[in-house]
Design an enzyme around this catalytic site. Structure first.
Site, mmCIF file in Angstrom:
data_model
loop_
_atom_site.group_PDB
_atom_site.id
_atom_site.type_symbol
_atom_site.label_atom_id
_atom_site.label_comp_id
_atom_site.label_asym_id
_atom_site.label_seq_id
_atom_site.Cartn_x
_atom_site.Cartn_y
_atom_site.Cartn_z
ATOM 1 N N GLY A 93 2.741 -2.914 3.536
ATOM 2 C CA GLY A 93 1.293 -2.952 3.381
ATOM 3 C C GLY A 93 0.948 -3.309 1.952
ATOM 4 O O GLY A 93 1.810 -3.728 1.169
ATOM 5 N N THR A 94 -0.306 -3.123 1.594
ATOM 6 C CA THR A 94 -0.750 -3.457 0.247
ATOM 7 C C THR A 94 -0.012 -2.645 -0.804
ATOM 8 O O THR A 94 0.303 -3.129 -1.887
ATOM 9 C CB THR A 94 -2.264 -3.215 0.126
ATOM 10 O OG1 THR A 94 -2.931 -3.942 1.149
ATOM 11 C CG2 THR A 94 -2.789 -3.667 -1.224
ATOM 12 N N PHE A 95 0.296 -1.392 -0.496
ATOM 13 C CA PHE A 95 0.917 -0.484 -1.455
ATOM 14 C C PHE A 95 2.381 -0.806 -1.725
ATOM 15 O O PHE A 95 2.927 -0.474 -2.764
ATOM 16 C CB PHE A 95 0.843 0.950 -0.916
ATOM 17 C CG PHE A 95 1.679 1.141 0.312
ATOM 18 C CD1 PHE A 95 3.009 1.515 0.217
ATOM 19 C CD2 PHE A 95 1.153 0.890 1.567
ATOM 20 C CE1 PHE A 95 3.791 1.649 1.351
ATOM 21 C CE2 PHE A 95 1.918 1.027 2.695
ATOM 22 C CZ PHE A 95 3.239 1.409 2.591
ATOM 23 N N GLY A 96 3.083 -1.416 -0.750
ATOM 24 C CA GLY A 96 4.511 -1.662 -0.883
ATOM 25 C C GLY A 96 5.172 -1.741 0.482
ATOM 26 O O GLY A 96 4.589 -2.260 1.434
ATOM 27 N N ASP A 154 -8.786 9.810 4.546
ATOM 28 C CA ASP A 154 -8.368 8.626 5.306
ATOM 29 C C ASP A 154 -7.714 9.022 6.624
ATOM 30 O O ASP A 154 -6.633 8.541 6.970
ATOM 31 C CB ASP A 154 -7.424 7.757 4.475
ATOM 32 C CG ASP A 154 -7.301 6.335 5.039
ATOM 33 O OD1 ASP A 154 -8.199 5.915 5.797
ATOM 34 O OD2 ASP A 154 -6.312 5.649 4.727
#
Length: 516
Positions: A174-177, A291
């Site tokens: 994902g965006t985080f890793g 979230d």
């Protein structure tokens, strides 16, 4: 059969894009420093299942590697040629369309010096976790880079991480890793490792998550409250790595693979009790998750059985096959956005479908925003599809009014003061606007509520006949479930039931027999 038929309309989410740039110094072939502009354009992987946004799930089965296995040098060379080619072969098939709304990214990466063209954090060459400068030293000595151009760690099967964990396979990114399944060579157990991108803002966010996970484990060492447990964390070649138990797929993936068939009612009751207990525990620690969504709820075991069930509304005794879980044990994950009540609160939190109205209207948020998200999740378990399928603020509020009735006057006045663009004279929601598309109007009308029952007080005018149509109160089980969800989905957070009180609702003392 008390659950409604499976809806055909699936979730829609808008695409996310993170675009930023920075000035860096690069060493050319002659050894001279030169100033260059680095543009970082990081769209979410279009072929990654939404559940892999926070990747602790082992549901994805990647292709089997055949000899020769990629070496680190080969992987780095491929990354330099095309940053996307290194990971595209490891991604699962495209999921069903599920739009996500744009995500605000706070700031851009700080200026970073480069060594042999490899970007490094400007703050320090020393690992904040271990005090080790090994990663930078390896690169400065000419070692093969371990990252792609976007700061993602290059995944190579059988690669050793931290001289302890042997990579088995990529679970997702994902965006985080990225998250990988790995073998802990000290214990011989399989684990999940969340490998954070080598970008300062993501490293900083991971520090917060590690801090929260430490707190959760310290206060609940036996994991009675069913939050993901931190096993180990470390800094490996400028990547923060968070090690946790290896679990099953996320609840959303199970729904998707089950053709979005709703869960049996006794399973929903079990999920609801566990989720409310987990979130109540967080709130006791003065933490807000912010979230909550099916992607952040993992099954401990993926096992299921097949049953044949009738298809409601179909003639000739039509039937279909449905998966029923063998075990409803779950874990709450992804505390990267968790916020302590006394600390700074971002303006916008929560994934769109589960975002509370006070967040959309900029009225501030606290513990009640988690309760609202849980209400949306429970309805989704009951129907198989998201309650609010939109990616626009005004459209989202209009859908809420269709389902939950008109906003209480005092709440609408507060909203109009903070977001006047969403209201017209008299603190009425300004919907539909002339520019609203036909499709947008159609989707809002699909949530249409009928007349308000006069017996309801202003704080109770929240869930009306649309929700009653969804959760038809045909027996005591549905009546109690409807009443619980109604109290979770209230416009005004001051009148919304707390998760602690929700655990005492009569719904949880209602016996529900096993069913399909």
């Amino acid at each position: 059969m008390h659950t409604p038929p499976v809806a055909t309309r699936k979730r829609k989410r808008a695409h996310q894009y993170t675009v930023s740039y920075s000035e860096v110094q690069e060493v050319d072939s002659a050894g001279r420093l030169r100033e260059v502009i680095v543009i970082e354009d990081t769209p979410p992987p279009s072929t990654v299942s939404p559940s892999t946004t926070h990747m602790l799930s082992a549901s994805y089965q990647p292709p089997i590697y055949s000899a020769p296995i990629r070496t680190r040098a080969r992987a780095a060379a491929e990354a330099q040629a095309s940053s996307s080619s290194a990971s595209s072969a490891l991604l699962p098939p495209p999921p069903k369309k599920r739009k996500r709304d744009p995500v605000d990214v706070a700031g851009t990466p700080a200026k970073k010096p480069a060594v042999n063209g490899h970007l490094q954090p400007s703050s320090t060459n020393k690992s904040w976790a271990t005090g080790s400068g090994a990663a930078t030293d390896e690169i400065s000595k000419g070692a093969v880079p371990c990252d792609d151009k976007e700061g993602h760690y290059l995944i190579v099967p059988d690669d050793m991480i931290y001289k302890r964990y042997r990579i088995v396979r990529l679970l997702g990114q994902g965006t985080f890793g990225k998250v990988v399944e790995a073998l802990d060579t000290e214990t011989n157990n399989r684990v999940a490792i969340k490998i954070i991108r080598a970008i300062p803002k993501y490293r900083d966010a991971s520090r917060i998550e590690v801090r929260v996970l430490h707190k959760l484990k310290e206060r609940d060492p036996t994991n009675r409250h069913k939050c993901i447990h931190l096993l180990h964390w470390f800094d490996h070649k400028n990547h923060i790595c968070i090690v946790s138990e290896l679990l099953g797929m996320c609840v959303y993936d199970f729904l998707k693979e089950n053709d979005f068939a709703p869960f049996p009612r006794h399973h929903i009751q079990s999920f609801a009790r566990q989720l409310l207990g987990s979130v109540a525990f967080l709130h006791e620690l003065h933490l807000i998750h912010t979230d909550l969504k099916p992607e952040n709820i993992l099954l401990v075991n993926n096992g299921y059985k097949y049953v044949t069930v009738p298809v409601p509304g179909k003639r000739n005794n039509a039937t279909r096959v449905k998966r029923i879980l063998n075990d409803t044990d779950i874990r709450l994950i992804d505390f990267g956005s968790a916020t302590f009540e006394e600390e700074y609160h971002s303006t916008v939190v929560s994934t769109r479908h589960y975002r509370a109205p006070e967040i959309i209207l900029g009225l501030g948020w606290s513990y009640p925003c988690d309760a609202f998200s849980l209400g949306c999740i429970l309805v989704e378990f009951f129907t198989g599809v998201a309650l609010f399928q939109t990616h626009d603020n005004l459209e989202h509020l209009a859908m809420m009014e269709q389902v939950m009735g008109k906003m209480p006057e005092s709440f609408a006045r507060s909203g109009a003061r903070h977001k006047p663009e969403y209201f017209k004279e008299g603190s009425k929601l300004d919907w539909p606007k002339p520019k609203a598309t036909r499709q947008s109007r159609k989707e809002v009308k699909a949530c249409r509520a009928l007349s308000v029952r006069p017996s309801l007080s202003s704080s109770e005018i929240s869930i009306l006949t649309v929700l009653q149509d969804i959760i038809s109160p045909t027996d005591n089980i549905n009546k109690q479930f409807y009443d619980l969800v109604k109290k979770l989905l209230i416009f005004d957070p001051a009148h919304r039931i707390s998760v602690k009180d929700a655990l005492q609702h009569p719904y949880f003392s209602t016996h529900i027999a096993e069913e399909s």
